[in-house]
Motif scaffolding. Structure first.
Motif, short mmCIF file in Angstrom:
data_model
loop_
_atom_site.label_atom_id
_atom_site.label_comp_id
_atom_site.label_asym_id
_atom_site.label_seq_id
_atom_site.Cartn_x
_atom_site.Cartn_y
_atom_site.Cartn_z
N PHE A 135 37.97 27.09 36.06
CA PHE A 135 37.61 28.29 36.81
C PHE A 135 37.84 28.12 38.33
O PHE A 135 38.62 28.84 38.94
CB PHE A 135 36.16 28.69 36.52
CG PHE A 135 35.86 30.09 36.91
CD1 PHE A 135 36.23 31.15 36.10
CD2 PHE A 135 35.26 30.37 38.13
CE1 PHE A 135 35.98 32.46 36.47
CE2 PHE A 135 35.01 31.68 38.51
CZ PHE A 135 35.37 32.72 37.68
N ILE A 157 41.04 29.79 40.19
CA ILE A 157 40.75 30.98 40.99
C ILE A 157 40.65 30.67 42.48
O ILE A 157 41.19 31.39 43.31
CB ILE A 157 39.42 31.64 40.52
CG1 ILE A 157 39.50 31.97 39.03
CG2 ILE A 157 39.09 32.88 41.32
CD1 ILE A 157 40.64 32.88 38.67
N ASN A 198 45.08 34.16 36.57
CA ASN A 198 43.96 34.90 35.96
C ASN A 198 43.98 34.77 34.45
O ASN A 198 42.96 34.53 33.81
CB ASN A 198 44.05 36.39 36.33
CG ASN A 198 43.64 36.63 37.77
OD1 ASN A 198 42.90 35.83 38.34
ND2 ASN A 198 44.09 37.71 38.36
N GLY A 238 32.52 32.68 29.83
CA GLY A 238 32.75 33.25 31.17
C GLY A 238 34.24 33.26 31.50
O GLY A 238 34.77 34.25 32.00
N CYS A 239 34.91 32.15 31.19
CA CYS A 239 36.35 32.06 31.47
C CYS A 239 37.12 33.11 30.66
O CYS A 239 38.02 33.77 31.18
CB CYS A 239 36.89 30.68 31.10
SG CYS A 239 36.57 29.43 32.35
N TYR A 275 36.45 36.58 32.15
CA TYR A 275 37.16 36.74 33.43
C TYR A 275 38.65 36.97 33.21
O TYR A 275 39.27 37.86 33.77
CB TYR A 275 36.95 35.51 34.32
CG TYR A 275 37.69 35.61 35.63
CD1 TYR A 275 37.07 36.14 36.76
CD2 TYR A 275 39.02 35.21 35.74
CE1 TYR A 275 37.76 36.26 37.96
CE2 TYR A 275 39.72 35.33 36.93
CZ TYR A 275 39.08 35.86 38.04
OH TYR A 275 39.77 35.99 39.22
N ASN A 296 40.77 40.43 34.02
CA ASN A 296 41.81 40.39 35.06
C ASN A 296 43.20 40.15 34.49
O ASN A 296 44.09 39.68 35.20
CB ASN A 296 41.47 39.29 36.08
CG ASN A 296 40.22 39.62 36.85
OD1 ASN A 296 40.20 40.53 37.66
ND2 ASN A 296 39.14 38.91 36.56
#
Lengths: 535, 62
Positions: free
Chosen positions: A86, A90, A287, B22-23, B26, B30
């Motif tokens: 993550f 990001i 992403n 969560g990944c 996300y 997106n």
């Protein structure tokens, strides 16, 4: 080796070679590379990341370590996902991609050198990578070799040689680009192999709840050599496989400071992964990569650690010994955590042997291809070509020779690491990997982070921060770390004691905990002090 | 809970699952960001960057 195993391995190698050839054939020009990339499914892109990040070191090495440390090691999976995927994608990935393109940098040392306008940093970073990465590449080789030794009943030297020949042929043939298909194929095999392993392990042990309960109550059931072994761990802080070790104990320090933080944080400063961010064509890929990468790491590493811990119940039911007690030999009187996962697969699911061997070959090859490329460009381009201002006119033979040197050094360490660390029952593969990740965190992370996100970071700040992080790491390893300083013996020779850190908890601290904050502090303070002169 | 004997190990287990979820969330949310026009610009940047890669021969850098 039976016919089925040979057929599966040959099939795997043929498909890998075919996909490598296909990728190479389709990507003659930059335009081809990018256009093909635009059509490539994002799942393929993202699995290629995951298979580079996760190797035999994670599956065999850290999986084996889990049979000693228990489920507490799952914190590493959490950090691998949160930090390694993550935050890396990001926060760092997007900024790295932009800066890499803006500065036209093609290697990590080149990015640092161009950001800070410093040849010293390019050569310094190149040297640290070339000399340090063999620890990690050696650990990956050792992870694959340990499995081959046990499943093919060959010597460790021969197993390392077989892997070295395979990886060398693969890297020399494939190069770095156009390997997306092979990476994704190998990643797919890893993913499937680990899912099968998880399902079979839980099913064999009676389901999730039953398996966990059995593991929780196992310490009370132990007897004989296993009880003696676990009693020894208890003195170091072990409380059971379903709980964390005693806070601040040697075992807690090793688990938290070396294994969890070392690898969990160190991943941000891994040169071979940072380069990947520069070769991504848009933020959209990053992403998408977060979703696939997160799921991939969760499955592959999570399964290895959970199965490593649960293997204790399986071995206890089978022969009344816990996993590591079953690996005791004359050479490893306190057991060998690295042998646990191979032992577990071969005794609990022999039919899975061929598939798992291919899973490990895939894991080793996908990671080593980028490690060898990174070592080669670090020595070839960043150290030799930048240091001497010499440019090879035809082809990049300097880089290729440097790659061979890197492979040689890694093979040497794969052979030597168990001799050095293996005597006291250490998880050798996990230790070698953690040492390199820690070294990257303390030397590269401060200047990389400040370089990306703070305009005020100056050349002097970066040079001093790099030197401080590296210097403190080396001094800590040579004179303070109980494990390394005690093993090397230089401290004993000079000062008459195995470590200058005394007998308390300080000797168990990993250099990353000491050197990384110092690196950040020095980079920041020197940058503040020199900011006006530069501007 | 689930056989865990202390909060530390249980938290590690739960956070691992939560972070993976969560990944995935996300990434899915997106999946198509940034917008195509922004992406075209990024791909042009990428092509310029690739063209300067010393690893590729001049013939490859068309």
């Amino acid at each position: 080796m039976d016919t089925l195993t040979i057929a599966v391995i040959v099939g795997f190698l043929v498909i890998t070679a075919f996909l490598g050839w296909l990728g190479w054939k389709q990507t003659k020009t930059t335009g081809d590379y990018l256009l093909a990339g635009r059509k490539t499914h994002p799942v393929i892109m993202a699995i290629s990341y995951g298979s580079t990040f996760i190797s035999t070191s994670a599956i065999v090495g850290f999986g084996g370590a889990a049979s000693k440390f228990g489920m507490g090691i799952l914190w590493l999976v959490f950090l691998n996902i949160l930090v390694g995927i993550f935050i890396a994608f990001i926060v760092f990935g997007k900024a790295t991609r932009r800066m890499g393109h803006a500065l036209d940098a093609h290697t990590f040392p080149e990015l640092i050198a161009k950001r800070f306008d410093s040849r010293f940093l390019q050569i310094g970073c190149g040297l640290v990578i070339f000399l340090g990465m063999p620890l990690y590449a050696g650990a990956v080789l050792l992870g694959g070799a340990t499995y081959l030794v046990q499943s093919l009943a060959i010597t460790r030297e021969l197993a390392i040689l077989i892997l070295v020949i395979l990886v060398t042929a693969y890297v020399m043939f494939g190069g770095m680009k156009g390997v997306m298909y092979t990476d994704a194929f190998q990643g797919g095999i890893m993913f499937l192999g680990m899912v099968i392993l998880l399902v079979v392990t839980y099913t064999t042990l009676g389901g999730v709840q039953v398996a966990h309960d059995r593991l929780a109550h196992l310490p009370a059931e132990l007897s004989g050599s296993s009880k003696a072994l676990v009693d020894g761990w208890t003195k170091d802080g072990f409380t059971g496989w379903m709980s964390m070790p005693v806070f601040g104990s040697p075992m807690w320090m090793q688990l938290v400071s070396t294994i969890i933080l070392g690898v969990g944080i160190g991943v941000l400063a891994q040169p071979q992964l940072i380069v990947r961010f520069m070769t991504v064509k848009s933020d959209r890929e990053l992403n998408r990569g977060v979703a696939i990468g997160g799921l991939f790491i969760f499955t592959v590493t999570g399964v290895a650690y959970v199965c490593g811990a649960l293997s204790n119940v399986w071995f206890w039911d089978l022969g009344k010994v816990v996993s590591i007690a079953g690996t005791v030999t004359a050479a490893t009187p306190k057991g060998n955590p690295d042998a646990v996962i191979p032992n577990f697969i071969m005794t609990s699911m022999p039919w899975f042997n061929a598939i798992f061997m291919v899973t490990l070959l895939a894991a080793a090859m996908s990671t080593m291809s980028s490690q060898v490329h990174t070592m080669g460009t670090s020595l070839g381009r960043d150290v030799i070509e930048t240091g001497t201002r010499f440019r090879a006119k035809k082809g990049n033979w300097v880089v290729r020779i440097a790659m061979l040197a890197g492979i040689g050094l890694s093979a040497l360490l794969a052979w030597y690491l168990p001799v050095f660390f293996g005597k006291d029952g250490s998880a050798v593969i996990a230790t070698g990997t953690s040492l390199f990740f820690g070294l990257c965190a303390s030397t590269f992370l401060p200047l990389f982070t400040f370089g990306l996100f703070w305009k005020g970071a100056t050349k002097q700040g970066a040079v001093w921060g790099f030197s401080a992080g590296l210097g403190v790491s080396i001094v800590w390893l040579l004179f303070f770390s109980g494990k390394v300083a005690g093993g090397l013996g230089l401290c004993g020779l000079l000062f008459g004691v195995p470590t200058l850190a005394g007998t308390g908890w300080v000797k168990d601290l990993d250099p990353i905990i000491v050197a990384t904050p110092i690196g950040f502090l020095v980079t920041w303070l020197v940058s503040l002090a020199t900011w006006r002169k530069v501007s | 809970m689930l056989g865990f004997q202390d909060a530390g190990a249980l938290l590690g287990f739960l956070l691992t699952i939560a972070s993976a979820l969560g990944c995935v969330i996300y990434g899915v949310v997106n999946w198509n960001k940034p917008a195509p026009e922004e992406e075209t610009k990024e791909i042009r940047e990428e092509q310029e960057w690739e063209d300067h890669d010393p690893d590729r021969s001049p013939k490859e850098r068309k």
